[in-house]
Design a protein around this motif. Sequence first.
Motif, PDB file in Angstrom:
ATOM      1  N   PRO A 166       6.714  86.425  68.098  1.00 14.08           N
ATOM      2  CA  PRO A 166       6.263  85.090  67.711  1.00 14.08           C
ATOM      3  C   PRO A 166       6.385  84.050  68.820  1.00 14.08           C
ATOM      4  O   PRO A 166       5.758  82.989  68.741  1.00 14.08           O
ATOM      5  N   PHE A 167       7.169  84.356  69.834  1.00 10.83           N
ATOM      6  CA  PHE A 167       7.345  83.415  70.940  1.00 10.83           C
ATOM      7  C   PHE A 167       6.451  83.753  72.130  1.00 10.83           C
ATOM      8  O   PHE A 167       6.498  83.097  73.158  1.00 10.83           O
ATOM      9  N   GLN A 168       5.614  84.800  71.950  1.00 11.08           N
ATOM     10  CA  GLN A 168       4.655  85.172  72.980  1.00 11.08           C
ATOM     11  C   GLN A 168       3.337  85.620  72.336  1.00 11.08           C
ATOM     12  O   GLN A 168       2.850  86.709  72.588  1.00 11.08           O
ATOM     13  N   GLY A 169       2.801  84.762  71.498  1.00  3.35           N
ATOM     14  CA  GLY A 169       1.482  85.024  70.957  1.00  3.35           C
ATOM     15  C   GLY A 169       1.425  85.547  69.543  1.00  3.35           C
ATOM     16  O   GLY A 169       0.340  85.648  68.982  1.00  3.35           O
ATOM     17  N   GLY A 170       2.563  85.889  68.953  1.00  2.00           N
ATOM     18  CA  GLY A 170       2.556  86.405  67.590  1.00  2.00           C
ATOM     19  C   GLY A 170       2.805  85.321  66.563  1.00  2.00           C
ATOM     20  O   GLY A 170       2.875  84.130  66.881  1.00  2.00           O
ATOM     21  N   THR A 171       2.950  85.725  65.305  1.00  2.00           N
ATOM     22  CA  THR A 171       3.238  84.799  64.206  1.00  2.00           C
ATOM     23  C   THR A 171       4.587  85.138  63.574  1.00  2.00           C
ATOM     24  O   THR A 171       5.512  84.350  63.587  1.00  2.00           O
ATOM     25  N   HIS A 172       4.694  86.344  62.990  1.00  2.00           N
ATOM     26  CA  HIS A 172       6.002  86.909  62.634  1.00  2.00           C
ATOM     27  C   HIS A 172       5.920  88.403  62.904  1.00  2.00           C
ATOM     28  O   HIS A 172       4.840  88.965  63.097  1.00  2.00           O
ATOM     29  N   LEU A 173       7.066  89.057  62.944  1.00  2.00           N
ATOM     30  CA  LEU A 173       7.110  90.420  63.487  1.00  2.00           C
ATOM     31  C   LEU A 173       6.253  91.436  62.727  1.00  2.00           C
ATOM     32  O   LEU A 173       5.667  92.325  63.355  1.00  2.00           O
TER      33      LEU A 173
END
Length: 516
Positions: free
Chosen positions: A90-97
């Motif tokens: 989420p801290f590099q292009g995602g939303t949640h895992l």
Amino acid sequence: MSDIDAIELEILRSQLEHVAEEMGEVLVRGAYSPNITERRDCSTALFDARGRMVAQAEHIPVHLGAMPEAVAAVLERDPQPGDVFILNDPFQGGTHLPDVTLVSPITHDGNIVAYAVSRAHHADVGGMTPGSMPAGAREIQQEGLRLPPVRLREGGSPNEDVETLLLANVRNPEKRRADLRAQIGANERAEQRLRELLGDREDLRAIYDAVIEYSRQRMCAELAEIPDGEYHATDVLEGDGTSDEDIPIEVTVTVSGEALTVDFTGTASTVPGNVNAPLAVAKSAVYFVLRCVTDPDIPPNHGCYEPVTVHAPEDSLLNPKPPAAVVGGNVETSQRVTDVVFAALSEAAPDRVPAQGQGTMNNLIVGSSSFTYYETIGGGAGANPDSDGLSGVQVGMTNTLNTPIEALEGEYPLRVDRYTLRDGTGGDGTYRGGDGLVRSITLEEPATVSLLTDRRRNAPKGAAGGKAGMVGRNLIDAEAVGAKVTREVPAGTTVTVETPGGGGYGPPEEEDEDEA
């Protein structure tokens, strides 16, 4: 814009969007997990070589608005022809895992001309509980395996080490493998179709520019019709899984000509629990609201969002830093951001904004070492200025279907005891809010149950004098439990989720004196 005329532009735009739609069909048909094949908790899109979205399928709002961040993160890794990148950080292009994204360069005459992107919610990606959505998580490591953008395929060859590492850290690895294969297939279909579409054309940049500029111009024209000014609203989340205290979200929306700025200054700082939301998720919610209050026929691409600026203070609920837990932010906080931005814009364009819908995804996760079931459960939609709200539907940032009872009971050791509308839960008004649902499931073997929900204390508000909808309720056997909870339960346990109704719109009609 270019030498492309209006008719050709419309044909090309439709063809690009069809490629994205066909990607989604391939993914749904090729996947193994009911979460993708039945509920369609997945999204697909096309981006140009510069990382601008040029076409998307009409799938999950919270996925699609955040996808540009994923492509931007991949572009920093120097992608090459034949590569396939995987990420969920989420801290590099995602939303949640659980939302795993694949990004594949598409080549034409040896050059990268586009990127195919697919995102799917995998039923498990490791972590402290089955389903990877623990209510009490305090750091992201407890939520599952965190993948920065890495090559799942390199130069056309599988990167076996990455896949082995991934599958060693998830439950039910063979199902995860099958779902990843479906995502790869979807991206490959995009490359095939785009090459067929482009043929010998050499004006790719002009095509992309024209499609994007068309959307930008139409969005600017829509924004110009909204009165200039600053519009404010506040709302709350009901706890973060570690505490039941309300968490404030505050927004100021500034409309200035053909531009819109959305500022979340005043929102709570990063919280200990898992309802923190990456800025990309907040942007997704803003973009969704913007599409709802403007012409829905504007092609959804980079041009739609160019006139919009979104700001949230660093280290806040909507812009956290690692290792903040975030799994609930994607599903629950995004819904509240949607509500609060709608509320702000209701001052500027009241005839375009409905009463509040259920405002939660009602996440139910049940699993063990042998299975993982995940569902978001529909509820009441808010009434509109000219119609009742729909009952038993998804609202806001999710657009999934339900899992049919036959598929659910055939796949999992679960029995559906009750699935019905929750009559009378929609708010009264000139137009009534939609009713919520009741879903009761009995476990046939011991498992872990997680619930990530909201609107259990604060009811969805009506609009223009309409009444509020009824709040939701969660039960484990006969015991009412909180909005966000994880429990180990024995076989025979029944979990019931009663979802909220939507708010009504306009003052209720006065009761006829003869019927009083």
